[in-house]
Design a protein around this motif. Structure first.
Motif, PDB file in Angstrom:
ATOM      1  N   GLY A  94      -4.656  -6.872  12.695  1.00 41.96           N
ATOM      2  CA  GLY A  94      -5.968  -7.529  12.329  1.00 41.96           C
ATOM      3  C   GLY A  94      -6.242  -6.969  10.791  1.00 41.96           C
ATOM      4  N   TYR A  95      -5.428  -5.964  10.342  1.00 48.17           N
ATOM      5  CA  TYR A  95      -5.660  -5.239   9.092  1.00 48.17           C
ATOM      6  C   TYR A  95      -4.579  -5.409   7.961  1.00 48.17           C
ATOM      7  N   GLY A  96      -3.618  -6.602   8.500  1.00 47.63           N
ATOM      8  CA  GLY A  96      -2.632  -6.682   7.812  1.00 47.63           C
ATOM      9  C   GLY A  96      -1.081  -6.064   8.384  1.00 47.63           C
ATOM     10  N   ARG A  97      -0.228  -6.386   7.505  1.00 49.66           N
ATOM     11  CA  ARG A  97       1.467  -5.854   8.068  1.00 49.66           C
ATOM     12  C   ARG A  97       1.347  -4.520   7.877  1.00 49.66           C
ATOM     13  N   ALA A  98       1.135  -3.889   6.499  1.00 51.90           N
ATOM     14  CA  ALA A  98       1.352  -2.463   6.165  1.00 51.90           C
ATOM     15  C   ALA A  98       0.603  -1.686   7.150  1.00 51.90           C
ATOM     16  N   TYR A  99      -0.538  -2.065   7.638  1.00 51.98           N
ATOM     17  CA  TYR A  99      -1.225  -1.087   8.589  1.00 51.98           C
ATOM     18  C   TYR A  99      -0.673  -1.154   9.760  1.00 51.98           C
ATOM     19  N   ARG A 100       0.073  -2.329  10.365  1.00 52.70           N
ATOM     20  CA  ARG A 100       0.621  -2.284  11.728  1.00 52.70           C
ATOM     21  C   ARG A 100       2.159  -1.548  11.535  1.00 52.70           C
ATOM     22  N   ASP A 101       2.949  -1.717  10.285  1.00 51.06           N
ATOM     23  CA  ASP A 101       4.046  -1.188  10.078  1.00 51.06           C
ATOM     24  C   ASP A 101       3.874   0.656   9.909  1.00 51.06           C
ATOM     25  N   ILE A 102       2.777   1.102   9.671  1.00 51.88           N
ATOM     26  CA  ILE A 102       2.623   2.470   9.495  1.00 51.88           C
ATOM     27  C   ILE A 102       2.713   3.106  10.733  1.00 51.88           C
ATOM     28  N   LEU A 103       2.881   2.595  11.870  1.00 51.34           N
ATOM     29  CA  LEU A 103       3.215   3.199  13.193  1.00 51.34           C
ATOM     30  C   LEU A 103       4.495   3.493  13.317  1.00 51.34           C
ATOM     31  N   ASN A 104       5.511   2.856  12.666  1.00 55.15           N
ATOM     32  CA  ASN A 104       6.743   2.882  12.882  1.00 55.15           C
ATOM     33  C   ASN A 104       7.529   4.360  12.549  1.00 55.15           C
ATOM     34  N   GLY A 105       8.286   4.840  13.668  1.00 52.87           N
ATOM     35  CA  GLY A 105       8.518   6.112  13.764  1.00 52.87           C
ATOM     36  C   GLY A 105       7.649   7.169  13.954  1.00 52.87           C
ATOM     37  N   GLN A 106       6.175   6.726  14.094  1.00 57.53           N
ATOM     38  CA  GLN A 106       5.180   7.668  14.317  1.00 57.53           C
ATOM     39  C   GLN A 106       4.222   7.575  15.483  1.00 57.53           C
ATOM     40  N   TRP A 107       4.920   6.630  16.635  1.00 54.01           N
ATOM     41  CA  TRP A 107       4.235   6.080  18.010  1.00 54.01           C
ATOM     42  C   TRP A 107       4.020   7.682  18.627  1.00 54.01           C
ATOM     43  N   VAL A 122       2.216   9.911  17.440  1.00 54.91           N
ATOM     44  CA  VAL A 122       1.951  10.944  16.599  1.00 54.91           C
ATOM     45  C   VAL A 122       0.745  10.486  15.596  1.00 54.91           C
ATOM     46  N   LEU A 123       0.794   9.504  14.730  1.00 57.26           N
ATOM     47  CA  LEU A 123      -0.131   9.022  14.202  1.00 57.26           C
ATOM     48  C   LEU A 123      -1.181   8.153  14.876  1.00 57.26           C
ATOM     49  N   ASP A 124      -0.999   7.712  15.765  1.00 56.89           N
ATOM     50  CA  ASP A 124      -2.149   6.978  16.672  1.00 56.89           C
ATOM     51  C   ASP A 124      -3.188   7.921  17.195  1.00 56.89           C
ATOM     52  N   THR A 125      -2.359   8.865  17.730  1.00 59.30           N
ATOM     53  CA  THR A 125      -2.928  10.128  18.475  1.00 59.30           C
ATOM     54  C   THR A 125      -3.818  11.037  17.497  1.00 59.30           C
ATOM     55  N   ALA A 126      -3.301  11.242  16.051  1.00 63.93           N
ATOM     56  CA  ALA A 126      -3.790  11.881  15.060  1.00 63.93           C
ATOM     57  C   ALA A 126      -5.177  11.072  14.685  1.00 63.93           C
ATOM     58  N   ASP A 127      -4.758   9.685  14.776  1.00 69.13           N
ATOM     59  CA  ASP A 127      -6.015   8.952  14.350  1.00 69.13           C
ATOM     60  C   ASP A 127      -7.112   8.954  15.497  1.00 69.13           C
ATOM     61  N   ARG A 139      -8.527  10.374   7.653  1.00 69.12           N
ATOM     62  CA  ARG A 139      -7.558  11.077   8.414  1.00 69.12           C
ATOM     63  C   ARG A 139      -7.725  12.616   8.406  1.00 69.12           C
ATOM     64  N   VAL A 140      -8.077  13.150   9.239  1.00 69.36           N
ATOM     65  CA  VAL A 140      -8.292  14.822   8.803  1.00 69.36           C
ATOM     66  C   VAL A 140      -7.083  15.453   9.847  1.00 69.36           C
ATOM     67  N   HIS A 141      -6.518  14.845  10.906  1.00 67.88           N
ATOM     68  CA  HIS A 141      -5.688  15.392  11.950  1.00 67.88           C
ATOM     69  C   HIS A 141      -4.235  14.989  11.456  1.00 67.88           C
ATOM     70  N   GLY A 142      -3.386  15.556  11.624  1.00 67.46           N
ATOM     71  CA  GLY A 142      -2.124  15.082  11.557  1.00 67.46           C
ATOM     72  C   GLY A 142      -1.446  15.501  10.400  1.00 67.46           C
ATOM     73  N   GLU A 143      -0.162  14.933  10.018  1.00 67.90           N
ATOM     74  CA  GLU A 143       0.586  15.136   8.834  1.00 67.90           C
ATOM     75  C   GLU A 143       0.302  13.955   7.941  1.00 67.90           C
ATOM     76  N   HIS A 144      -0.013  12.623   8.384  1.00 68.48           N
ATOM     77  CA  HIS A 144      -0.282  11.569   7.550  1.00 68.48           C
ATOM     78  C   HIS A 144      -1.868  11.720   7.366  1.00 68.48           C
ATOM     79  N   LEU A 145      -1.930  11.853   6.231  1.00 64.10           N
ATOM     80  CA  LEU A 145      -3.599  11.967   5.799  1.00 64.10           C
ATOM     81  C   LEU A 145      -3.916  10.908   4.873  1.00 64.10           C
ATOM     82  N   GLU A 146      -3.018  10.097   4.607  1.00 63.65           N
ATOM     83  CA  GLU A 146      -3.549   8.922   3.518  1.00 63.65           C
ATOM     84  C   GLU A 146      -4.204   7.885   3.926  1.00 63.65           C
ATOM     85  N   GLY A 147      -4.869   7.362   3.137  1.00 70.30           N
ATOM     86  CA  GLY A 147      -5.609   5.957   3.783  1.00 70.30           C
ATOM     87  C   GLY A 147      -6.763   6.273   4.896  1.00 70.30           C
TER      88      GLY A 147
END
Length: 656
Positions: free
Chosen positions: A465-478, A480-485, A393-401
């Motif tokens: 398909g990548y586990g619940r944590a990967y699904r939940d990472i979008l919570n509050g970030q719809w 934003v995070l998906d667009t940055a990804d 992840r090189v765009h957006g504020e969430h750069l972890e993982g």
């Protein structure tokens, strides 16, 4: 060997035509078995999208549903589970009336079972007893009451229908949604899942079981699931009345068994498979990824890195073995086996389109193809093979993982590009957003790659398909995070020298269409064109105007817990492309059905209006009589041709 013609990427000629994409073939919607016979609901674009029930048991297929019926339920708007097969009969929902009907496959005779108010919709999920005339039998069904049109006033409940008297009795009510109801093999118990807003079935569905006695339910018990914490899916009875289900309490949808006499549950301990998902989001009814064969054997499929695999489980000791079946995507199993060694299933692979199969494990695993969705035999040399990869992840504020994607390079043996050139890229985004794109052969992808485009599907944060944590990472970030990804994926492919960074288009449907609009606003320098298919331009309007099933879905995706009304108003505006359309520099195509209840037409109309006011280029094409996705042949053909003209203009600079 024929010498390839040198021609620019995007200008290669392909045997895959728009007619082939839009009109030829069928769309498999569900599969069921009974008394050794295999039945499929086929959506037929050439018949205005009609769902026809077809018997594939003999050497030749037979249409068994009279042409004046259209199998399809509108429950939850997305439908699914439009038929079941039981004891030699079929129960289906007719799309127009939304009532339940009984079909005798041997005669083609249809009898209407429910004759209720036009505002009621039904989806049958299970049967017990006999379905024959003058014999006692019961159906379990979801009833959805639209007598009051507001989404907040739509009512769902689980009912049982007496086939002799046609009496409808309440089984469970009070929650917002019900699904997956099943009679036990001996008819003594029922199970089902239920949930209420703000949950979706993949965030907090609960599993209940109860005793059943000829229309009466008693001793109701909650077995598993918790609001906003644990999703339970696919409850299914074993032949010995053991209840199986999947739960993501561990972080992945794992298989569990419940000993019904003690109501004690335990995980089916499949060593080495703790980090895979045995289920997928229940956005449509009828999800089935595993089926019991005998008291001690089960066939199950799981997904990891966007690829499905099949295993055979010995339930006596929870050992398992890979089956190495070449079916890796679009998995749907008939929930009743054909025999103790044989099942029917739908699925595709990297080199085969969606196909109806039977799988027999009597000796060695034998996979027989009964029907392919398209008669087109795609040459192996034309197929672009998928590459699943993870990227930083090189765009957006969430750069972890890391996020994930599937890349398809241009592929056509008759052509080569001029030396030193790179292909234009079409970025594709799945809907949901809690969904996933797999690696199965998709003729639409091959339409583009065989013309010299590269294609990438982004499984952005929030995908399944990548586990619940990967699904939940979008919570509050719809938005934003998906667009940055998505932007990070484009940057990764550009930096690795695989695509022309000046020729990137972006397309997606529904929530994927929303990312298209967001990406064009937030990362305008990355994209040369966009195509939003029934995408979301105004998230506040969507929340106020969408259907009941998803009417609270966006809140957890948009807002952090405890967000104030001022914060919500600000986020609604910040995340709505219609309020920042002046930032868009790329030409935008919008394709939209006028009967869409999931993302209404006014979303696309507003987006075009604000684009034009800002002096931007936008074109809206409205498909009459279409809903959320296009079923009719003409609509499907026109949509592909409109899109191809758009990419030639936006990505290749060729004009219309």
């Amino acid at each position: 060997m024929k010498t390839p013609v040198t021609a620019p990427f995007g200008q290669w000629k392909s045997p895959i035509s728009s007619t082939l994409l839009g009109a030829d073939g069928v769309l498999f919607e569900s599969v069921a078995t009974s008394n050794g016979k295999v039945y499929v609901v086929e959506g037929r674009p050439k018949e205005e999208g009609r769902g026809c029930i077809v018997d594939y048991s003999g050497p030749e297929a037979h249409d068994i549903l009279p042409t004046n019926y259209d199998a399809g339920t509108k429950v939850h708007e997305y439908g699914g589970a439009s038929m079941i097969a039981f004891n030699g009969y079929i129960v289906f929902t007719d799309r127009k009336a939304q009532d339940l009907h009984r079909l005798d496959p041997s005669t083609g005779q249809v009898e209407q079972i429910t004759k209720t108010d036009a505002a009621l919709r039904y989806a049958c999920t299970s049967a017990t007893g006999s379905l024959a005339d003058e014999q006692p039998g019961w159906l379990l069904a979801i009833e959805e009451d639209h007598s009051k049109p507001s989404p907040s006033e739509v009512r769902n409940r689980l009912v049982a229908v007496n086939l002799q008297t046609k009496e409808i009795v309440n089984v469970a009510s009070g929650d917002d949604f019900y699904s997956a109801a099943q009679f036990s093999p001996d008819g003594s118990r029922v199970c089902w899942t239920q949930w209420s807003h703000p949950d979706m079935p993949w965030t907090g569905a609960r599993l209940y079981v109860a005793k059943w006695n000829n229309g009466e339910v008693a001793d109701v018990h909650l077995l598993a699931g918790a609001p906003e914490k644990e999703s339970v899916s696919q409850p299914r009875w074993g032949v010995d009345n053991t209840l199986y289900y999947t739960s993501d309490v561990s972080g992945y949808w794992q298989l569990y068994r419940c000993h019904i006499d003690t109501l004690r549950s335990e995980r089916v301990a499949l060593d080495g498979l703790e980090d895979v998902d045995f289920s997928q989001p229940d956005s449509r009814l009828g999800n089935c990824t595993y089926v019991g064969l005998t008291q001690t054997s089960m066939i199950a499929s799981y997904t990891k890195n966007a690829r499905w695999s099949f295993i055979l489980i010995d339930l006596s000791n929870d050992s398992w073995q890979e089956m190495n079946i070449p079916v890796t995507d679009t998995i749907m199993l008939a929930d009743t086996p054909l025999s103790e060694t044989k099942i029917a299933l739908l699925g595709s692979s990297e080199t085969s389109l969606n196909t109806l199969f039977t799988l027999d494990i009597a000796e060695t695993a034998k996979l027989d193809a009964l029907k392919v969705t398209s008669e087109f035999r795609m040459p192996v040399s034309l197929i672009s093979k998928p590459e699943h990869f993870s990227f930083p992840r090189v765009h957006g504020e969430h750069l972890e993982g890391k996020a994930h994607a599937i890349f398809y390079p241009p592929q056509n043996p008759d052509y080569q590009a001029p030396s030193g050139t790179l292909p234009p890229l079409i970025v594709c985004l799945h809907g949901g957003p809690t969904s996933q794109t797999g690696t199965g052969l998709n003729i639409t992808d091959q339409y583009w790659t065989s013309r010299g485009y590269a294609v990438v599907w982004v499984n952005y944060g929030g995908s399944s398909g990548y586990g619940r944590a990967y699904r939940d990472i979008l919570n509050g970030q719809w938005g934003v995070l998906d667009t940055a990804d998505t932007a990070s994926c484009v940057s990764y492919l550009a930096s690795s020298g695989r695509i022309d960074p000046n020729g990137v288009g972006i397309r997606g449907g529904s929530a994927g269409g929303y990312i298209v609009l967001q990406a064009l606003c937030d990362y305008p320098s990355l994209f040369a064109g966009g195509n939003s298919l029934y995408g979301i331009g105004n998230v506040r309007a969507l929340c106020e105007d969408t259907h009941k099933f998803e009417s609270h879905y966006a809140f957890a995706l948009l807002f952090e817990p405890g967000a104030s009304e001022d914060d919500k108003a600000r986020i609604f505006r910040e995340r709505s492309p219609c309020f920042k359309a002046d930032k868009i520099t790329a030409p935008l195509l919008l394709l939209q059905g006028d009967m869409d209840r999931v993302v209404p037409l006014n979303q696309a109309e507003e987006m075009v209006e604000v684009m034009k006011k800002a002096g931007r280029e936008a074109k809206l094409v409205i498909f009459r009589g279409e809903g959320h996705g296009f079923r009719q042949a003409k609509s499907r053909i026109d949509a592909v041709e409109e899109e191809e003209k758009w990419w030639k203009k936006a990505l290749l600079g060729m004009g219309e």
